[in-house]
Design a protein around this motif. Structure first.
Motif, PDB file in Angstrom:
ATOM      1  N   ASP A 104       0.562  -0.676   0.310  1.00  0.00           N
ATOM      2  CA  ASP A 104      -0.152   0.087  -0.060  1.00  0.00           C
ATOM      3  C   ASP A 104       0.981   0.808  -0.670  1.00  0.00           C
ATOM      4  OD1 ASP A 104      -2.374  -1.352  -0.051  1.00  0.00           O
ATOM      5  OD2 ASP A 104      -2.686  -1.296   2.241  1.00  0.00           O
ATOM      6  N   CYS A 105       2.115   1.853   0.453  1.00  0.00           N
ATOM      7  CA  CYS A 105       3.141   2.660   0.609  1.00  0.00           C
ATOM      8  C   CYS A 105       3.490   2.302  -0.664  1.00  0.00           C
ATOM      9  CB  CYS A 105       3.852   2.044   1.655  1.00  0.00           C
ATOM     10  SG  CYS A 105       3.889   1.976   3.650  1.00  0.00           S
ATOM     11  N   ALA A 106       3.873   1.313  -1.643  1.00  0.00           N
ATOM     12  CA  ALA A 106       4.517   1.833  -2.953  1.00  0.00           C
ATOM     13  C   ALA A 106       3.352   2.345  -3.778  1.00  0.00           C
ATOM     14  CB  ALA A 106       4.961   0.627  -2.924  1.00  0.00           C
ATOM     15  N   ALA A 107       1.728   1.586  -3.640  1.00  0.00           N
ATOM     16  CA  ALA A 107       0.957   1.850  -4.592  1.00  0.00           C
ATOM     17  C   ALA A 107       1.150   3.779  -4.516  1.00  0.00           C
ATOM     18  CB  ALA A 107      -0.539   1.151  -3.706  1.00  0.00           C
ATOM     19  N   ALA A 108       0.782   4.617  -2.900  1.00  0.00           N
ATOM     20  CA  ALA A 108       1.506   5.906  -2.700  1.00  0.00           C
ATOM     21  C   ALA A 108       1.697   6.536  -3.735  1.00  0.00           C
ATOM     22  CB  ALA A 108       0.372   5.891  -0.809  1.00  0.00           C
ATOM     23  N   VAL A 109       3.370   5.799  -2.938  1.00  0.00           N
ATOM     24  CA  VAL A 109       4.284   6.827  -4.047  1.00  0.00           C
ATOM     25  C   VAL A 109       4.487   6.625  -5.544  1.00  0.00           C
ATOM     26  CG1 VAL A 109       6.885   6.340  -4.447  1.00  0.00           C
ATOM     27  CG2 VAL A 109       5.979   6.007  -2.185  1.00  0.00           C
ATOM     28  N   ARG A 110       3.788   5.389  -5.702  1.00  0.00           N
ATOM     29  CA  ARG A 110       3.470   5.532  -7.530  1.00  0.00           C
ATOM     30  C   ARG A 110       2.132   6.803  -7.377  1.00  0.00           C
ATOM     31  NH1 ARG A 110       2.399  -0.230  -6.283  1.00  0.00           N
ATOM     32  NH2 ARG A 110       4.277  -1.376  -7.103  1.00  0.00           N
ATOM     33  N   GLU A 111       1.460   6.974  -6.920  1.00  0.00           N
ATOM     34  CA  GLU A 111       0.583   7.951  -7.194  1.00  0.00           C
ATOM     35  C   GLU A 111       1.192   9.812  -7.203  1.00  0.00           C
ATOM     36  OE1 GLU A 111      -2.579   8.297  -8.048  1.00  0.00           O
ATOM     37  OE2 GLU A 111      -2.265   6.141  -7.514  1.00  0.00           O
ATOM     38  N   VAL A 112       2.426   9.572  -6.708  1.00  0.00           N
ATOM     39  CA  VAL A 112       3.153  11.198  -6.856  1.00  0.00           C
ATOM     40  C   VAL A 112       4.512  11.467  -7.111  1.00  0.00           C
ATOM     41  CG1 VAL A 112       1.952  11.729  -4.703  1.00  0.00           C
ATOM     42  CG2 VAL A 112       3.666  10.890  -4.373  1.00  0.00           C
ATOM     43  N   ALA A 113       4.089  10.204  -7.978  1.00  0.00           N
ATOM     44  CA  ALA A 113       6.015   9.725  -8.165  1.00  0.00           C
ATOM     45  C   ALA A 113       6.547  10.524  -9.420  1.00  0.00           C
ATOM     46  CB  ALA A 113       6.622   8.150  -8.488  1.00  0.00           C
ATOM     47  N   GLY A 114       5.003  10.881 -10.214  1.00  0.00           N
ATOM     48  CA  GLY A 114       5.471  11.743 -11.219  1.00  0.00           C
ATOM     49  C   GLY A 114       5.936  13.262 -11.207  1.00  0.00           C
ATOM     50  N   GLU A 115       5.881  13.700  -9.616  1.00  0.00           N
ATOM     51  CA  GLU A 115       5.908  15.522  -9.164  1.00  0.00           C
ATOM     52  C   GLU A 115       7.143  15.310  -8.260  1.00  0.00           C
ATOM     53  OE1 GLU A 115       2.645  18.585  -9.646  1.00  0.00           O
ATOM     54  OE2 GLU A 115       1.133  15.692  -9.845  1.00  0.00           O
ATOM     55  N   PRO A 116       8.289  14.888  -8.425  1.00  0.00           N
ATOM     56  CA  PRO A 116       9.147  14.418  -6.824  1.00  0.00           C
ATOM     57  C   PRO A 116       8.992  16.015  -6.515  1.00  0.00           C
ATOM     58  CG  PRO A 116       9.977  14.274  -8.999  1.00  0.00           C
ATOM     59  CD  PRO A 116       8.497  14.968  -9.684  1.00  0.00           C
ATOM     60  N   GLY A 117       9.373  16.998  -6.433  1.00  0.00           N
ATOM     61  CA  GLY A 117       9.241  18.313  -6.682  1.00  0.00           C
ATOM     62  C   GLY A 117      10.195  18.617  -6.854  1.00  0.00           C
ATOM     63  N   ASP A 118      11.263  19.659  -6.535  1.00  0.00           N
ATOM     64  CA  ASP A 118      12.652  20.428  -6.213  1.00  0.00           C
ATOM     65  C   ASP A 118      12.950  21.697  -4.790  1.00  0.00           C
ATOM     66  OD1 ASP A 118      11.155  22.896  -5.936  1.00  0.00           O
ATOM     67  OD2 ASP A 118      12.304  23.602  -8.369  1.00  0.00           O
ATOM     68  N   ARG A 119      12.759  21.349  -3.732  1.00  0.00           N
ATOM     69  CA  ARG A 119      12.884  21.999  -2.547  1.00  0.00           C
ATOM     70  C   ARG A 119      14.161  20.860  -2.326  1.00  0.00           C
ATOM     71  NH1 ARG A 119      11.072  26.274  -3.250  1.00  0.00           N
ATOM     72  NH2 ARG A 119      11.731  25.860  -5.141  1.00  0.00           N
ATOM     73  N   LEU A 120      14.987  21.950  -1.387  1.00  0.00           N
ATOM     74  CA  LEU A 120      15.972  21.651  -0.701  1.00  0.00           C
ATOM     75  C   LEU A 120      15.889  20.569   0.771  1.00  0.00           C
ATOM     76  CD1 LEU A 120      19.375  21.275   0.142  1.00  0.00           C
ATOM     77  CD2 LEU A 120      19.036  23.336   0.968  1.00  0.00           C
ATOM     78  N   LEU A 121      15.693  19.329   0.282  1.00  0.00           N
ATOM     79  CA  LEU A 121      15.539  18.590   1.428  1.00  0.00           C
ATOM     80  C   LEU A 121      16.655  17.706   2.841  1.00  0.00           C
ATOM     81  CD1 LEU A 121      12.645  16.185   0.398  1.00  0.00           C
ATOM     82  CD2 LEU A 121      12.498  18.151   0.706  1.00  0.00           C
ATOM     83  N   HIS A 122      16.507  17.191   4.025  1.00  0.00           N
ATOM     84  CA  HIS A 122      17.258  17.701   4.612  1.00  0.00           C
ATOM     85  C   HIS A 122      17.695  15.987   4.964  1.00  0.00           C
ATOM     86  CE1 HIS A 122      19.051  16.295   8.524  1.00  0.00           C
ATOM     87  NE2 HIS A 122      19.696  18.220   9.002  1.00  0.00           N
ATOM     88  N   TRP A 123      16.189  15.089   4.804  1.00  0.00           N
ATOM     89  CA  TRP A 123      16.625  14.307   4.404  1.00  0.00           C
ATOM     90  C   TRP A 123      16.217  13.453   6.410  1.00  0.00           C
ATOM     91  CZ3 TRP A 123      18.997  10.576  -0.057  1.00  0.00           C
ATOM     92  CH2 TRP A 123      18.305   9.431  -0.109  1.00  0.00           C
TER      93      TRP A 123
END
Length: 227
Positions: A104-123
């Motif tokens: 289910d987590c993988a399915a959620a990621v598939r929904e947004v993977a096409g727009e991964p963003g461009d902000r500076l992340l700490h991680w």
């Protein structure tokens, strides 16, 4: 003052023997001396955890307001690798409920993977990676982040450490809502990327031979999925 991770202690002992064990034994005093010398106090030292969450949210908001510089790893690449690895590694988990949850987590990621963003992340921005600023550096009253693992991507990928560190199952949704509000995030996208962190950690664990999801990680996923 600080908790020494078991993995660090074991690694130092294994590779450095007595010298490594002496180093680990001396870390709490070393940390205390450095905090005193530099006039610092850890965020995790806040007695009110909700206040600590708000501090973390303000630090994150400052970080993700900045576009990531060229040349950083990208969340798009991370997501692509996770989704490619998921089918095989999910099957390595021994528990059927864990396998379904990670799928289910993988399915959620598939929904947004096409727009991964461009902000500076700490991680890896959790409560032990934020310190109160030094007065002699003109940063009194300001909280500053340390130990980044820089990444370019969607700010929703930043929220998981604040849910997992100082874990409290009953506070997961409150923390998530407080952080999404502080960062001005769209809740469903942030939820998907937070589930992506559960997926990432689950895949790492499966690769190392861990047959179950970490209980707190699984609970975070369940709470965000409304289960």
């Amino acid at each position: 003052m600080i908790d020494i991770p078991e993995e660090l202690a074991e690694t130092q002992s294994r590779f450095n023997g007595a010298a490594g064990r002496a180093f680990v034994a001396g870390l709490p005093d070393l940390a205390a001396r450095c905090l005193e010398r530099w006039g610092l106090r850890p965020l995790s030292g806040e007695t009110d955890v909700r206040e600590a969450v708000k501090v973390l949210g303000s630090v994150l908001a400052r970080l993700v307001a900045v576009p990531a510089p060229e040349g950083l790893r990208t969340l798009g690449g991370v997501a692509e690798r996770m989704l490619a690895e998921a089918p095989e590694r999910v099957g390595l988990l021994a528990d059927a409920a864990d396998r379904r949850l990670l799928a289910d987590c993988a399915a959620a990621v598939r929904e947004v993977a096409g727009e991964p963003g461009d902000r500076l992340l700490h991680w890896d921005l959790h409560y032990d990676n934020v310190l109160a600023g030094r007065a002699d550096a003109g940063r009194a009253g300001e909280w500053v982040a340390l130990d980044p693992k820089p990444l370019a991507g969607d700010p929703g990928f930043e929220l998981f450490p604040a849910l997992d560190n100082l874990f409290d199952a009953d506070e997961v949704v409150w923390r998530f809502d407080a952080l999404t509000e502080a960062l001005g995030l769209e809740r469903e996208r942030a939820r998907a990327w937070t589930l992506g962190r559960v997926l990432q950690n689950g895949l790492w664990g499966a690769e190392k031979g861990e047959g179950r999801l970490a209980p707190d990680h699984a609970e975070i996923a369940r709470r965000l999925l409304g289960r």
